[in-house]
Design a protein around this motif. Structure first.
Motif, PDB file in Angstrom:
ATOM      1  N   LEU A   1      28.023   3.258  68.859  1.00  0.00           N
ATOM      2  CA  LEU A   1      29.366   3.715  68.480  1.00  0.00           C
ATOM      3  C   LEU A   1      29.439   5.237  68.499  1.00  0.00           C
ATOM      4  CD1 LEU A   1      30.156   1.346  65.483  1.00  0.00           C
ATOM      5  CD2 LEU A   1      31.132   1.257  67.771  1.00  0.00           C
ATOM      6  N   VAL A   2      28.382   5.882  68.063  1.00  0.00           N
ATOM      7  CA  VAL A   2      28.326   7.344  68.073  1.00  0.00           C
ATOM      8  C   VAL A   2      28.343   7.853  69.512  1.00  0.00           C
ATOM      9  CG1 VAL A   2      26.892   9.334  67.469  1.00  0.00           C
ATOM     10  CG2 VAL A   2      27.158   7.457  65.847  1.00  0.00           C
ATOM     11  N   ILE A   3      27.569   7.210  70.378  1.00  0.00           N
ATOM     12  CA  ILE A   3      27.525   7.612  71.787  1.00  0.00           C
ATOM     13  C   ILE A   3      28.903   7.448  72.428  1.00  0.00           C
ATOM     14  CG2 ILE A   3      26.577   7.007  74.046  1.00  0.00           C
ATOM     15  CD1 ILE A   3      23.920   6.418  72.623  1.00  0.00           C
ATOM     16  N   ASN A   4      29.557   6.317  72.177  1.00  0.00           N
ATOM     17  CA  ASN A   4      30.895   6.095  72.738  1.00  0.00           C
ATOM     18  C   ASN A   4      31.900   7.120  72.216  1.00  0.00           C
ATOM     19  OD1 ASN A   4      30.116   3.949  74.310  1.00  0.00           O
ATOM     20  ND2 ASN A   4      30.631   2.424  72.774  1.00  0.00           N
ATOM     21  N   ALA A   5      31.793   7.475  70.943  1.00  0.00           N
ATOM     22  CA  ALA A   5      32.702   8.475  70.377  1.00  0.00           C
ATOM     23  C   ALA A   5      32.460   9.842  71.001  1.00  0.00           C
ATOM     24  CB  ALA A   5      32.524   8.539  68.862  1.00  0.00           C
ATOM     25  N   ILE A   6      31.213  10.193  71.222  1.00  0.00           N
ATOM     26  CA  ILE A   6      30.894  11.471  71.866  1.00  0.00           C
ATOM     27  C   ILE A   6      31.461  11.505  73.277  1.00  0.00           C
ATOM     28  CG2 ILE A   6      28.975  12.827  72.812  1.00  0.00           C
ATOM     29  CD1 ILE A   6      27.366  11.963  70.308  1.00  0.00           C
ATOM     30  N   LEU A   7      31.328  10.417  74.002  1.00  0.00           N
ATOM     31  CA  LEU A   7      31.855  10.370  75.364  1.00  0.00           C
ATOM     32  C   LEU A   7      33.381  10.436  75.381  1.00  0.00           C
ATOM     33  CD1 LEU A   7      29.432   7.759  76.961  1.00  0.00           C
ATOM     34  CD2 LEU A   7      29.379  10.251  77.160  1.00  0.00           C
ATOM     35  N   LEU A   8      34.023   9.839  74.386  1.00  0.00           N
ATOM     36  CA  LEU A   8      35.482   9.919  74.300  1.00  0.00           C
ATOM     37  C   LEU A   8      35.924  11.351  74.008  1.00  0.00           C
ATOM     38  CD1 LEU A   8      38.117   8.302  74.439  1.00  0.00           C
ATOM     39  CD2 LEU A   8      37.930   7.974  71.973  1.00  0.00           C
ATOM     40  N   GLN A   9      35.209  12.039  73.113  1.00  0.00           N
ATOM     41  CA  GLN A   9      35.543  13.438  72.836  1.00  0.00           C
ATOM     42  C   GLN A   9      35.270  14.320  74.044  1.00  0.00           C
ATOM     43  OE1 GLN A   9      33.499  14.275  69.073  1.00  0.00           O
ATOM     44  NE2 GLN A   9      35.533  14.429  68.155  1.00  0.00           N
ATOM     45  N   LEU A  10      34.242  13.998  74.809  1.00  0.00           N
ATOM     46  CA  LEU A  10      33.968  14.734  76.037  1.00  0.00           C
ATOM     47  C   LEU A  10      35.109  14.563  77.029  1.00  0.00           C
ATOM     48  CD1 LEU A  10      31.931  16.403  77.731  1.00  0.00           C
ATOM     49  CD2 LEU A  10      31.001  14.228  78.513  1.00  0.00           C
ATOM     50  N   ALA A  11      35.604  13.345  77.150  1.00  0.00           N
ATOM     51  CA  ALA A  11      36.738  13.087  78.038  1.00  0.00           C
ATOM     52  C   ALA A  11      37.979  13.832  77.554  1.00  0.00           C
ATOM     53  CB  ALA A  11      37.021  11.588  78.123  1.00  0.00           C
TER      54      ALA A  11
END
Length: 113
Positions: free
Chosen positions: A68-78
Motif C-alpha cells: 500500500l505504501v509503494i502504491n501510494a508513493i507511485l500515485l504521488q509520483l504520478a
C-alpha cells in the motif's frame, strides 16, 4: 491493441471516479485522467518491480501491507508528473490507490477483462 486501449480507458475512468469520490485528490479534466492512467501504467511497469524487490523484507514483515505504501508513493509520483492532477497528502494517496484499484477491478470485471 484494442485490449490495451480498453485497459487504459478503464484506468482513466478509475482515476476520474477516485478524484470525484475523494476530496484530497483532484483532476482537472478527463484528459488529465487519461494522462495519469498512462503515467501510472508506465511507472507500475518500470519502477514498481524494483521497489518491490528492494523492499521485500518490509513486505514480508508487514504481510503485504507495505505494498500500500509503494502504491501510494507511485500515485504521488504520478501526481508530480502530470499537470492537472494533485494528491494533497500521503494519506489521500493511500486511500486513492485503494480506490483506483477497486474501481479498476470493478470496471474490469464488468467488461470481462
Amino acid at each position: 491493441m484494442a485490449y490495451l486501449l480498453l485497459i487504459w480507458l478503464i484506468n482513466a475512468l478509475a482515476v476520474y471516479a477516485t478524484a470525484t469520490l475523494l476530496g484530497g485528490i483532484s483532476v482537472t479534466s478527463f484528459w488529465s485522467a487519461m494522462a495519469v492512467a498512462l503515467v501510472l501504467g508506465l511507472v507500475n511497469t518500470v519502477l514498481k518491480p524494483l521497489l518491490v524487490f528492494f523492499s521485500l523484507p518490509f513486505i514480508v514483515v508487514t504481510l503485504g501491507l507495505f505494498l500500500l505504501v509503494i502504491n501510494a508513493i507511485l500515485l504521488q509520483l504520478a501526481a508530480g508528473m502530470v499537470q492537472g492532477f494533485t494528491v494533497d497528502s500521503f494519506g489521500w494517496a493511500v486511500l486513492g490507490s485503494l480506490c483506483i484499484s477497486f474501481v479498476s477491478w470493478l470496471l474490469s470485471s464488468i467488461f470481462n477483462m
